[in-house]
Design an enzyme around this catalytic site. Structure first.
Site, mmCIF file in Angstrom:
data_model
loop_
_atom_site.group_PDB
_atom_site.id
_atom_site.type_symbol
_atom_site.label_atom_id
_atom_site.label_comp_id
_atom_site.label_asym_id
_atom_site.label_seq_id
_atom_site.Cartn_x
_atom_site.Cartn_y
_atom_site.Cartn_z
ATOM 1 N N GLY A 164 47.543 29.455 43.024
ATOM 2 C CA GLY A 164 46.728 29.557 41.817
ATOM 3 C C GLY A 164 46.803 28.283 40.993
ATOM 4 O O GLY A 164 47.491 27.323 41.371
ATOM 5 N N LYS A 183 49.047 22.205 58.668
ATOM 6 C CA LYS A 183 49.153 22.549 57.244
ATOM 7 C C LYS A 183 50.567 22.308 56.743
ATOM 8 O O LYS A 183 51.521 22.921 57.216
ATOM 9 C CB LYS A 183 48.764 24.012 57.050
ATOM 10 C CG LYS A 183 48.682 24.442 55.590
ATOM 11 C CD LYS A 183 47.989 25.790 55.480
ATOM 12 C CE LYS A 183 47.961 26.299 54.058
ATOM 13 N NZ LYS A 183 47.309 27.615 53.988
ATOM 14 N N ASN A 228 44.160 29.917 61.942
ATOM 15 C CA ASN A 228 45.487 29.613 61.391
ATOM 16 C C ASN A 228 46.562 30.251 62.264
ATOM 17 O O ASN A 228 46.595 31.462 62.454
ATOM 18 C CB ASN A 228 45.559 30.127 59.953
ATOM 19 C CG ASN A 228 46.838 29.716 59.248
ATOM 20 O OD1 ASN A 228 47.903 30.265 59.517
ATOM 21 N ND2 ASN A 228 46.749 28.737 58.360
ATOM 22 N N GLY A 280 42.293 29.398 47.872
ATOM 23 C CA GLY A 280 43.043 30.608 48.205
ATOM 24 C C GLY A 280 42.964 31.681 47.148
ATOM 25 O O GLY A 280 42.020 32.470 47.088
ATOM 26 N N LEU A 283 53.346 37.003 56.585
ATOM 27 C CA LEU A 283 52.555 36.857 57.814
ATOM 28 C C LEU A 283 52.195 38.180 58.469
ATOM 29 O O LEU A 283 52.262 38.310 59.694
ATOM 30 C CB LEU A 283 53.281 35.966 58.820
ATOM 31 C CG LEU A 283 53.446 34.513 58.406
ATOM 32 C CD1 LEU A 283 54.276 33.764 59.449
ATOM 33 C CD2 LEU A 283 52.087 33.831 58.248
ATOM 34 N N CYS A 324 54.985 28.248 56.158
ATOM 35 C CA CYS A 324 55.071 29.548 55.497
ATOM 36 C C CYS A 324 56.463 29.746 54.917
ATOM 37 O O CYS A 324 57.449 29.763 55.647
ATOM 38 C CB CYS A 324 54.748 30.695 56.430
ATOM 39 S SG CYS A 324 54.809 32.268 55.549
HETATM 40 C C1 LIG Z 1 48.387 36.436 49.643
HETATM 41 C C2 LIG Z 1 48.457 35.100 50.321
HETATM 42 C C3 LIG Z 1 48.670 35.031 51.712
HETATM 43 C C4 LIG Z 1 48.752 33.806 52.356
HETATM 44 N N1 LIG Z 1 48.911 33.769 53.722
HETATM 45 C C5 LIG Z 1 48.896 32.579 54.370
HETATM 46 C C6 LIG Z 1 48.953 32.500 55.795
HETATM 47 O O1 LIG Z 1 49.003 33.532 56.484
HETATM 48 N N2 LIG Z 1 48.935 31.276 56.391
HETATM 49 C C7 LIG Z 1 48.845 30.122 55.657
HETATM 50 O O2 LIG Z 1 48.811 29.052 56.246
HETATM 51 N N3 LIG Z 1 48.777 30.166 54.308
HETATM 52 C C8 LIG Z 1 48.795 31.348 53.642
HETATM 53 N N4 LIG Z 1 48.700 31.378 52.273
HETATM 54 C C9 LIG Z 1 48.621 30.115 51.513
HETATM 55 C C10 LIG Z 1 47.179 29.757 51.169
HETATM 56 O O3 LIG Z 1 46.396 29.579 52.321
HETATM 57 C C11 LIG Z 1 47.130 28.491 50.316
HETATM 58 O O4 LIG Z 1 47.646 27.436 51.066
HETATM 59 C C12 LIG Z 1 47.931 28.606 49.032
HETATM 60 O O5 LIG Z 1 47.773 29.884 48.472
HETATM 61 C C13 LIG Z 1 47.587 27.544 47.985
HETATM 62 O O6 LIG Z 1 46.228 27.601 47.613
HETATM 63 P P1 LIG Z 1 45.676 28.409 46.334
HETATM 64 O O7 LIG Z 1 46.479 27.964 45.147
HETATM 65 O O8 LIG Z 1 44.233 28.067 46.261
HETATM 66 O O9 LIG Z 1 45.924 29.855 46.626
HETATM 67 C C14 LIG Z 1 48.633 32.607 51.609
HETATM 68 C C15 LIG Z 1 48.415 32.675 50.222
HETATM 69 C C16 LIG Z 1 48.326 33.894 49.574
HETATM 70 C C17 LIG Z 1 48.081 33.933 48.088
#
Ligand SMILES: Cc1cc2nc3c(=O)[nH]c(=O)nc-3n(C[C@H](O)[C@H](O)[C@H](O)COP(=O)(O)O)c2cc1C
Ligand SMILES: Cc1cc2nc3c(=O)[nH]c(=O)nc-3n(C[C@H](O)[C@H](O)[C@H](O)COP(=O)(O)OP(=O)(O)OC[C@H]3O[C@@H](n4cnc5c(N)ncnc54)[C@H](O)[C@@H]3O)c2cc1C
Ligand code: FES
Lengths: 308, 249
Positions: free
Chosen positions: A218, A166, A100, A266, A73, A131
């Protein structure tokens, strides 16, 4: 409504493609690659009341078909975000964002959400109670139905904009969490966040991440996210934004079939900064390919199968 | 050059030693980099891109020097001429050429951006280049550096070539104080340079990266100004006095 249009709690967005929090900063870094006004919306980096540096490096590890992050965060705090980042964003971005919000106490969630609630550019408040990367962080709210309902209710009673919560897939029964949050007054859900993982160095046995564990995102996460969305959609009546591993237009179609109204994307943006641009461009032809009239008509198409 | 994803076609992927390779790629568009900038390569079968510094370039050809240290770089070493690589570029800030630099210091693979920097500066003022390697067998690019006509000092940890010791031993041979410098190499090398030389220096850092263009905060370091900065976007080149060395591994 057009083929790609979706209504999320009173706000119609042009298409269901929404970059996910933490992978899109405050939008500014991506404007160098394409005009981000083509998106449906985007979700900004998780913002807290006070600035946070986050976890020590390394914060990133790789795995088969995905990555782990333990960013923890990092953000400049709500004052800076409103005074600097969102001001700059407003000079070129003319749509709404999901703001967010993260926190360490109910009071902090409420205060940060209230500050975002007064920003024009914010369409929805997105409460991150999931988180996995900060100790005593949001995840404790994300794994207890009572606490999740309590924080949802506390924020909802103090804001005017629609509230999306979320959820974390790091629970044994995500449908119970979804119901608790719906009862707490959420207008919608984002399902979901990362799943906790770890990697170790082969030569030394040392954890790759200084934090030891990190959130998996991913394509490796995709089937889990689909299952979570399906289970939540069976349990609640509020709209769901599906998130986890989405990379292609076919993934978007599958996620929406499982019960999502829109999707968040993401890690795909990190590997290919044009990922969401390409999703917006390619979605219509894939909808046509499967004879799908509209995104709206697609939502929940798979839900009547099975008796979960 | 604007940020872009471009397909590069391999024209050469040559072993310089048993683990160090020189990769040359051609692109349709015209290339333009600041020394110290890097590219991020998408390799088949790997989820994240691999960041590699620009060692040299001309209008349509990019030259990279890389060492095989893990599965990704091993896979890269097996790519053949004619194969293509999706390349995200140009990334990072690069060295600040408006500030004077009289001494350039490269350690190990850190010589890659130092080569490009030497090339860019050599016609403007006299330079001294110090290159440090582990041993004679790991020395690469010596002839290329020598052909630039700058003063060169080579050190090897085991003394099998040049001066024995690390780059600091090379600096000890100077008969004049170093005024301004730029360095790329292991963190420990740059840290001791920064702590020994109290003159202005620019250092190029490494970090594990999620994106390489500022989107994920995966590479943020803490700085002495109490602000965090992203190695990929605000760096990789930093003022040496800005880096909180003890916070880096
Ligand atoms: C580098 C990184 C930082 C992230 N930071 C946050 C965040 O600050 N708040 C949040 O709710 N989710 C955060 N996430 C989660 C993503 O928003 C998402 O829910 C998660 O990566 C799953 O989706 P994806 O597989 O498409 O990446 C983060 C993900 C990544 C990879
Ligand atoms: C700005 C920058 C410029 C670089 N320039 C060069 C160069 O010119 N020549 C060269 O040989 N190497 C360079 N590196 C280091 C190079 O990126 C790593 O050696 C490479 O990513 C290792 O990949 P791998 O799959 O072989 O190793 P693995 O250990 O299997 O990789 C696993 C993951 O860790 C990451 N990783 C591992 N080591 C490093 C590292 N040292 N730095 C960053 N990420 C790492 C990988 O990218 C991958 O995501 C540079 C790194 C950065 C950040
Ligand atoms: S690697 Fe993503 S911000 Fe630097």
């Amino acid at each position: 409504m057009g083929q790609l249009e979706v209504n999320l709690s009173g706000i119609t967005i042009d298409n269901p493609i929404i970059p996910a929090s933490g992978t899109f900063g405050y939008g500014i870094e991506y404007q160098r690659f394409y005009d981000i006004n083509i998106l449906g919306a985007f979700s900004c980096k998780g913002t807290t009341l006070n600035p946070r540096y986050g976890n020590p490096l390394p914060r990133i590890a790789e795995c088969t078909s995905g990555m782990l992050n333990a960013v923890g965060l990092q953000n400049p705090g709500i004052d800076h975000v409103i005074d600097v980042e969102l001001k700059e964003l407003a000079t070129f971005y003319h749509k709404k964002i999901f703001a967010n919000v993260s926190g360490f106490s109910i009071d902090e969630y409420v205060q940060t959400a209230m500050r975002f609630d007064s920003c024009d550019i914010v369409g929805w408040i997105e409460l991150n109670i999931s988180c996995p990367n900060v100790k005593h962080g949001g995840l404790s709210f994300g794994t207890s139905p009572d606490m999740a309902a309590e924080v949802t209710n506390a924020v909802k009673s103090k804001i005017h904009k629609p509230l999306y919560v979320k959820l974390s897939p790091n629970v044994s029964d995500i449908a119970t969490m979804a119901k608790a949050v719906e009862n707490g007054g959420a207008d919608g859900l984002v399902v979901g966040n990362t799943l906790t993982g770890a990697r170790f160095d082969l030569a030394t046995g040392k954890p790759i991440l200084t934090n030891i564990t990190g959130g998996l995102s991913g394509p490796a996460l995709f089937p889990i996210a689909l299952r979570c969305v399906y289970q939540c959609a069976k349990a609640v009546d509020i709209p769901i934004i599906g998130c986890g591993g989405i990379t292609t237009a076919q993934d978007v179609i599958e996620m929406i079939s499982a019960g999502a109204s829109a999707v968040e994307v993401g890690a795909a943006n990190l590997v290919d900064p044009y990922a969401c641009y390409q999703l917006v461009q390619s979605l219509p032809q894939w909808l046509d390919h499967y004879n799908i009239e509209s995104i709206q008509s697609l939502t929940g198409r798979s839900l009547h199968y099975g008796n979960e | 050059m604007d940020n872009c994803c471009a397909m590069g076609t391999i024209i050469q992927n040559k072993a310089l030693t048993d683990s160090i390779y020189e990769l040359k790629l051609t692109y349709q568009q015209k290339l333009d980099f600041i020394p110290g900038q890097f590219v991020n390569l998408k390799l088949d079968g790997f989820y994240l891109r691999r960041p590699i510094s620009v060692a040299d370039y001309d209008d349509h050809t990019l030259t990279l020097i890389y060492k095989v240290v893990g599965q990704g770089t091993d896979a890269l070493s097996k790519y053949q001429p004619g194969q293509t690589i999706d390349t995200l570029m140009p990334l990072g800030n690069g060295f600040d050429l408006s500030k004077p630099i009289d001494t350039l210091i490269g350690g190990g693979m850190g010589i890659a951006p130092i080569y490009g920097l030497t090339k860019a500066l050599k016609d403007h003022h006299p330079l001294t280049v110090i290159l440090g390697f582990r041993n004679k067998d790991e020395i690469v690019y010596l002839q290329q550096f020598q052909s630039l006509g700058v003063k060169m000092i080579i050190t090897t940890d085991d003394g099998s070539y040049g001066i024995q010791g690390n780059v600091m031993a090379g600096i000890d041979t100077f008969d004049h104080p170093i005024q301004t410098w730029a360095a790329c190499g292991p963190t420990i090398m740059m840290k001791s340079l920064s702590q020994t030389l109290n003159t202005h220096g620019q250092v190029s850092l490494e970090a594990r990266m999620g994106c390489g263009f500022g989107g994920c905060m995966g590479c943020s370091i803490q700085t002495t100004s109490n602000q965090s900065k992203r190695v990929c976007l605000d760096g990789p080149v930093f003022d040496d006095k800005e880096v909180l060395w003890d916070s880096l591994k």
